[in-house]
Design a protein around this motif. Structure first.
Motif, PDB file in Angstrom:
ATOM      1  N   ALA A  33     -12.133   2.132  -3.987  1.00  0.00           N
ATOM      2  CA  ALA A  33     -11.372   2.336  -2.767  1.00  0.00           C
ATOM      3  C   ALA A  33     -10.866   0.747  -2.491  1.00  0.00           C
ATOM      4  CB  ALA A  33     -12.294   2.725  -1.651  1.00  0.00           C
ATOM      5  N   ASP A  34     -11.662  -0.152  -2.846  1.00  0.00           N
ATOM      6  CA  ASP A  34     -11.084  -1.694  -2.699  1.00  0.00           C
ATOM      7  C   ASP A  34      -9.970  -1.987  -3.690  1.00  0.00           C
ATOM      8  OD1 ASP A  34     -13.263  -2.442  -0.797  1.00  0.00           O
ATOM      9  OD2 ASP A  34     -14.795  -2.892  -2.399  1.00  0.00           O
ATOM     10  N   ALA A  39      -4.382  -2.843  -4.182  1.00  0.00           N
ATOM     11  CA  ALA A  39      -2.958  -2.344  -4.891  1.00  0.00           C
ATOM     12  C   ALA A  39      -1.541  -2.689  -4.360  1.00  0.00           C
ATOM     13  CB  ALA A  39      -3.218  -1.136  -5.458  1.00  0.00           C
ATOM     14  N   VAL A  40      -1.720  -2.391  -2.902  1.00  0.00           N
ATOM     15  CA  VAL A  40      -0.665  -2.667  -2.049  1.00  0.00           C
ATOM     16  C   VAL A  40      -0.330  -3.974  -1.832  1.00  0.00           C
ATOM     17  CG1 VAL A  40       0.453  -1.935   0.078  1.00  0.00           C
ATOM     18  CG2 VAL A  40      -1.074  -0.353  -0.915  1.00  0.00           C
ATOM     19  N   THR A  41       0.652  -4.565  -2.551  1.00  0.00           N
ATOM     20  CA  THR A  41       0.866  -6.174  -2.632  1.00  0.00           C
ATOM     21  C   THR A  41       1.965  -6.550  -1.497  1.00  0.00           C
ATOM     22  OG1 THR A  41       2.348  -5.805  -4.231  1.00  0.00           O
ATOM     23  CG2 THR A  41       0.029  -6.327  -4.810  1.00  0.00           C
ATOM     24  N   ASP A  42       2.964  -5.686  -1.032  1.00  0.00           N
ATOM     25  CA  ASP A  42       3.861  -6.042  -0.162  1.00  0.00           C
ATOM     26  C   ASP A  42       4.351  -4.792   0.803  1.00  0.00           C
ATOM     27  OD1 ASP A  42       6.919  -5.098  -1.657  1.00  0.00           O
ATOM     28  OD2 ASP A  42       5.085  -5.765  -3.036  1.00  0.00           O
ATOM     29  N   SER A 262       1.626  -9.379   7.903  1.00  0.00           N
ATOM     30  CA  SER A 262       1.448 -10.284   6.760  1.00  0.00           C
ATOM     31  C   SER A 262       1.108  -9.423   5.567  1.00  0.00           C
ATOM     32  CB  SER A 262       0.149 -11.253   7.247  1.00  0.00           C
ATOM     33  OG  SER A 262      -0.820 -10.367   7.807  1.00  0.00           O
ATOM     34  N   LEU A 263       0.004 -10.065   4.930  1.00  0.00           N
ATOM     35  CA  LEU A 263      -0.520  -9.558   3.497  1.00  0.00           C
ATOM     36  C   LEU A 263      -0.979  -8.163   3.672  1.00  0.00           C
ATOM     37  CD1 LEU A 263      -2.045 -12.512   1.774  1.00  0.00           C
ATOM     38  CD2 LEU A 263       0.079 -11.755   1.663  1.00  0.00           C
ATOM     39  N   PRO A 264      -0.439  -6.914   2.978  1.00  0.00           N
ATOM     40  CA  PRO A 264      -1.030  -5.454   3.319  1.00  0.00           C
ATOM     41  C   PRO A 264      -2.466  -5.729   3.255  1.00  0.00           C
ATOM     42  CG  PRO A 264       0.749  -5.712   1.775  1.00  0.00           C
ATOM     43  CD  PRO A 264       0.596  -7.164   2.164  1.00  0.00           C
ATOM     44  N   ASP A 265      -3.191  -6.294   2.227  1.00  0.00           N
ATOM     45  CA  ASP A 265      -4.482  -6.149   2.215  1.00  0.00           C
ATOM     46  C   ASP A 265      -5.372  -6.692   3.544  1.00  0.00           C
ATOM     47  OD1 ASP A 265      -7.130  -5.919   1.132  1.00  0.00           O
ATOM     48  OD2 ASP A 265      -7.046  -7.945   0.240  1.00  0.00           O
ATOM     49  N   TYR A 356     -10.533   8.796   1.992  1.00  0.00           N
ATOM     50  CA  TYR A 356     -10.041   7.229   2.221  1.00  0.00           C
ATOM     51  C   TYR A 356      -8.674   7.319   1.670  1.00  0.00           C
ATOM     52  CZ  TYR A 356      -9.962   2.230   1.730  1.00  0.00           C
ATOM     53  OH  TYR A 356      -9.570   0.937   1.613  1.00  0.00           O
ATOM     54  N   GLN A 357      -8.337   7.702   0.491  1.00  0.00           N
ATOM     55  CA  GLN A 357      -7.225   7.512  -0.364  1.00  0.00           C
ATOM     56  C   GLN A 357      -6.192   7.906   0.648  1.00  0.00           C
ATOM     57  OE1 GLN A 357      -7.036   5.126  -2.577  1.00  0.00           O
ATOM     58  NE2 GLN A 357      -6.211   6.538  -4.203  1.00  0.00           N
TER      59      GLN A 357
END
Length: 457
Positions: A33-34, A39-42, A262-265, A356-357
């Motif tokens: 899950a982490d 994996a989503v970077t922008d 900002s950052l997706p994470d 979660y996905q």
């Protein structure tokens, strides 16, 4: 307590096989899950004039609106039910934790027959050793249940605050639409009077008067509908506050800031729905460990204190008899029940991971949609402003030409209706853009917090 070597070796072999099987089949869904979140970077869209914010209430800097949010947190029935569910999760953890503590039971029994009276008092103490940390895993799962419910409660608070803000803007919208329809009706009634005057002077046709009256009546019907819609919105806002009193708001839209993505994470990590889904994975994994450890032998200790006498006072442990028992039990054959429970636990963990996905994909989609809508609605407002400016010039020209007899009443009514329709469309687009910024704030994980004094920020 002693037992034979073959039994000891059998227990050890069973333990090793079970532990090896557990380590080989377990999948670290939390780690997966982490990885999925990072994996989503922008984001797909860039922003202009966005402001870095941390709270939903910072979107609209209105003390009165913030006060309504504080009131709703204390009085909204649905939110209070969610808060009670969280309290139940805390209580359930207490039930689970009690398995670590020795259990003590006391009893007193009286028996009467023809020859004598017998009284028996007993106290028993039992305790199952948490040899394999099975109870600890159950407590950890209960802790994750609490984390899940905490995130659900936070999400409910955030959603409630957002709904109050949307309801406030909806009231603003309806009041402005009523103003537009009132102005439309005034113009149409003025046309009607002018046409009637011309008709009485023999300069106009009866059809022109009927067309004017039709437009006026239709606008009156629309106005009545919008007034009732406004009243319903005011009552709905009161309902969110946990009351039956309608809430009034100003007619002008407040300033609603555009939150910075900002950052997706970072944005996704603070979303309560994703936090809840992540905690659900963790709870399911702990329960999978518990299911595996149910295959292992268990050790329990029990002690009892018993006294039998001919009177109640003597039976209260005047000369009690103690007994101490240690017991080792291991599951041998239960018709595949334990293995089936392991399969169920593993499937529940995998199901929680896919939930979660699904929530993660929805979250990313919500942010991208809101960012795209911000750009689209900004362009729509620009084009509608240009169209409204042109329509107002055209309306003035047609008004002059009609009074000069160069165009008929239908042409004038069409241009006038177009002008008011554009005003309504522009107002609706403005409302949509402001509400979209609230949606974007929620999608980015902006929420509300309450300090020790009970104030919401």
């Amino acid at each position: 307590m002693a037992y034979s070597s073959p039994l000891r070796y059998s227990v050890l072999a069973l333990t090793l096989v079970t532990l090896i099987g557990c380590s080989n089949t377990a999948v670290d869904y939390q780690h997966n899950a982490d990885l999925a979140r990072t994996a989503v970077t922008d984001w797909q869209y860039e922003q202009q004039d966005a402001v870095e914010l941390t709270q939903l209430t910072q979107l609209i800097a209105m003390p009165k609106l913030t006060s309504l949010v504080e009131q709703a947190i204390l009085q909204n029935p649905s939110l209070q039910q969610t808060a009670i569910t969280l309290q139940i999760a805390y209580a359930q953890r207490g039930v689970t934790t009690s398995g670590r503590i020795p259990q003590v039971n006391a009893g007193f029994n009286a028996e009467t027959n023809e020859e004598s009276d017998n009284y028996q008092a007993d106290v028993s103490v039992s305790w199952e050793l948490d040899l394999w940390q099975k109870i600890s895993d159950e407590v950890q799962a209960a802790d994750m249940d609490i984390a899940n419910e905490q995130a659900v409660y936070q999400g409910a608070r955030d959603a409630l605050a957002a709904n109050i803000m949307r309801s406030w803007l909806q009231i603003n919208l309806q009041q402005q639409l009523i103003t537009i329809e009132t102005s439309r009706l005034a113009v149409l009634e003025n046309n009607e009077r002018f046409i009637l005057s011309r008709y009485r002077s023999g300069l106009g046709a009866l059809e022109e008067l009927d067309n004017a009256r039709t437009s006026s009546a239709q606008t009156r019907a629309t106005l009545v509908d919008k007034q009732e819609t406004l009243a319903q919105n005011q009552r709905n806002l009161g309902l969110l506050l946990g009351q039956t009193t309608a809430i009034e708001a100003n007619s002008e839209f407040p300033t609603v800031l555009q939150p910075l993505a900002s950052l997706p994470d970072q944005d996704l990590a603070r979303r309560p729905d994703l936090q809840a889904a992540y905690a659900a994975i963790s709870a399911a994994q702990y329960r999978t460990d518990v299911a595996y450890k149910a295959l292992l032998p268990s050790i329990s200790l029990s002690a009892s204190l018993t006294d039998i006498a001919n009177s109640p006072s003597e039976a209260l442990f005047t000369s009690p008899a103690w007994s101490l028992l240690g017991q080792l039990t291991a599951p041998i054959f239960q018709g595949g029940k334990l293995r089936s429970q392991i399969d169920i636990a593993e499937l529940n963990t995998e199901k929680a991971y896919w939930a979660y996905q699904e929530r993660l994909l929805t979250a990313v989609n919500e942010v991208d949609n809101a960012l795209g809508q911000e750009k689209s609605l900004a362009r729509q407002q620009l084009h509608l402003n240009d169209a409204l400016t042109s329509a107002k010039r055209s309306e003035a020209n047609y008004q002059t030409k009609y009074r000069q007899g160069l165009v008929d009443i239908l042409d004038l009514l069409t241009v006038q209706q177009q002008t008011f329709d554009l005003q309504s469309q522009l107002t609706q687009a403005t409302y949509n853009r402001l509400v979209n910024r609230i949606d974007l704030g929620l999608a980015l994980g902006l929420g509300i917090t309450t300090d020790n004094a009970g104030e919401t920020s």
